[in-house]
Design an enzyme around this catalytic site. Structure first.
Site, PDB file in Angstrom:
ATOM      1  N   ASP A  88       0.827  -1.207   0.000  1.00 55.54           N
ATOM      2  CA  ASP A  88       0.000   0.000   0.000  1.00 55.54           C
ATOM      3  C   ASP A  88       0.869   1.268   0.000  1.00 55.54           C
ATOM      4  OD1 ASP A  88      -2.470   1.307   0.031  1.00 55.54           O
ATOM      5  OD2 ASP A  88      -3.292  -0.081   1.506  1.00 55.54           O
ATOM      6  N   ASP A 130     -10.164   3.683  -3.438  1.00 55.46           N
ATOM      7  CA  ASP A 130     -10.846   2.443  -3.034  1.00 55.46           C
ATOM      8  C   ASP A 130     -12.260   2.336  -3.589  1.00 55.46           C
ATOM      9  OD1 ASP A 130      -8.570   2.174  -1.611  1.00 55.46           O
ATOM     10  OD2 ASP A 130      -9.532   1.946   0.343  1.00 55.46           O
TER      11      ASP A 130
HETATM   12  C1  GLA Z   1      -6.006   1.329   1.376  1.00 53.58           C
HETATM   13  C2  GLA Z   1      -6.139   0.366   0.183  1.00 53.58           C
HETATM   14  C3  GLA Z   1      -7.258  -0.614   0.430  1.00 53.58           C
HETATM   15  C4  GLA Z   1      -7.015  -1.397   1.718  1.00 53.58           C
HETATM   16  C5  GLA Z   1      -6.846  -0.416   2.877  1.00 53.58           C
HETATM   17  C6  GLA Z   1      -6.399  -1.119   4.148  1.00 53.58           C
HETATM   18  O1  GLA Z   1      -7.109   2.156   1.483  1.00 53.58           O
HETATM   19  O2  GLA Z   1      -6.346   1.084  -0.996  1.00 53.58           O
HETATM   20  O3  GLA Z   1      -7.386  -1.503  -0.658  1.00 53.58           O
HETATM   21  O4  GLA Z   1      -5.863  -2.176   1.560  1.00 53.58           O
HETATM   22  O5  GLA Z   1      -5.867   0.574   2.585  1.00 53.58           O
HETATM   23  O6  GLA Z   1      -6.204  -0.236   5.198  1.00 53.58           O
END
Ligand code: GLA
Length: 374
Positions: free
Chosen positions: A126, A183
């Site tokens: 990430d 997301d």
């Molecule tokens: C970010 C990523 C998500 C997930 C969250 C976990 O937002 O884009 O896909 O992995 O972190 O905290």
């Protein structure tokens, strides 16, 4: 790790988020096999954020939370492997993960060695708490090299949400896939907006390094960690078809332990998965992309084509697919001989300016086609 076609699997985030734990992951692995997902091609079981303790141990290692994972990660990896599945875990290029657990900045080679020791096959990486003075491309390249240094074949899944023009450099870091957007949430607009935001960027995706437009929301039905209203069955079907049409990685996000039969049928649809996994992994040629209506043409292997006609509107619509915009002139004497892959119906020839009538709200047609003399 190099892959010719996009990876398929399940990721814990959409369903269980912060409460990820061993029981859920084991039961999910069981369901992957029992409900036919593994047979359909879904092989990775990936634990997302929130799996560790809040602090590294005295030796500088990240420690799995013993309450959430009482058997430990190695035993879990062994269990997943014993089912014929592959195991994925999660870290982040900053000082903390997005949910504020220890992350791998400046610990890349230690963490990669620990992950390899556990026996992972996939690492999602990430982008939270990244020091602003560090370019993302350096940090993704660093972890990619740290993983390779372990000698274990690990698919590196970069998750930088499309920042820093990721599509221009991510392939050069050795990553196998890259998240290109923020997301996804469980609404049709979220899926549609993510898809359309990438429509001109799929050309960067291809064998070895795939544009990952995020985990699937099909079957979530407004439950779980990303609930924001849910979608209708038609909208989930279109979401899945869109992801397959552009050869996105297919990471299921719903709780497949309790998934309904219609969702299983959708997610294991052989024809759609065959589109996703087409060996040439070509991006779509955009024929039309007007607000509410998108028509795509995709070159497939074996001299075939896929044609996708999507009505994003919540009302009936007639769509003219003007294939002259794809170069098929009225005088060329050729048309597309089309079979509807969702119904199996052979529909005959569509020429340069065919009309698709009576599209219901969120209706779509997807054809497998050959170009033939009319
Ligand atoms: C970010 C990523 C998500 C997930 C969250 C976990 O937002 O884009 O896909 O992995 O972190 O905290």
């Amino acid at each position: 790790m190099y892959r010719q076609t996009p990876p398929m699997g399940w990721n814990s985030w959409n369903t269980i988020g912060h409460d990820v734990n061993e029981a859920v992951v084991r039961e999910t692995a069981d369901a992957m096999v029992e409900r036919g997902f593994l047979a359909a091609g879904y092989e990775y079981v990936v634990i997302d954020d929130c799996w560790s303790l809040r602090k590294r141990d005295a030796g500088g290692h990240i420690v799995a939370d013993p309450e959430k994972f009482p058997s430990g990660m190695k035993a879990l990896a062994d269990y997943i492997h014993s089912k014929g599945l592959k195991f994925g875990m999660y870290s982040c290029n900053g000082t903390l993960t997005c949910a504020c657990y220890p992350a791998s900045y400046d610990y890349e080679f230690i963490d990669a060695a620990d992950f390899a020791e556990i026996g992972i096959d996939y690492l999602k990486y990430d982008n939270c708490f990244k020091p602003t003075y560090m370019p993302g491309r350096v940090l993704y390249n660093r972890m990619s090299m740290a993983l390779k240094a372990t000698g274990r074949d690990i698919l590196f899944s970069a998750c930088n949400w499309g920042e820093e023009e990721v599509e221009k450099w991510i392939r050069s870091t050795g990553a196998g896939l890259y998240r290109s957007t923020g997301d996804i949430f469980d609404t049709f607009n979220s899926a549609k907006d993510i898809f359309l935001s990438q429509i001109d960027k799929f050309a960067f995706s291809g064998p070895g390094c795939f544009n990952d437009i995020d985990m699937l929301i099909c079957g979530m039905n407004n439950k779980g960690n990303v609930a924001e209203g849910g979608c209708t069955p038609e909208q989930y079907a279109m979401h899945f078809a869109l992801w397959c049409f552009v050869a996105s990685p297919l990471m299921i996000g719903c709780d497949i332990r309790n998934v309904d039969e219609d969702t299983v049928k959708l997610l294991t649809n052989r024809e759609l998965i065959a589109l996703d996994q087409d060996l040439e992994v070509r991006p779509p040629f955009v024929v039309h992309n007007y607000p509410g209506v998108t028509v795509l043409l995709r070159h497939l292997s074996n001299n075939e084509y896929a044609i996708g006609v999507f009505n994003f509107l919540d009302k009936d619509w007639n769509i003219i697919a003007d294939f002259t915009e794809a170069g098929l002139s009225p005088s060329c004497g050729y048309g597309f001989d089309c079979t509807d892959i969702l119904t199996g119906e052979h529909l005959g020839i569509y020429d340069f300016s065919s009309k698709f009538t009576d599209f219901p709200p969120f209706g779509m047609k997807i054809f497998r086609a050959k170009l033939v003399k009319i």
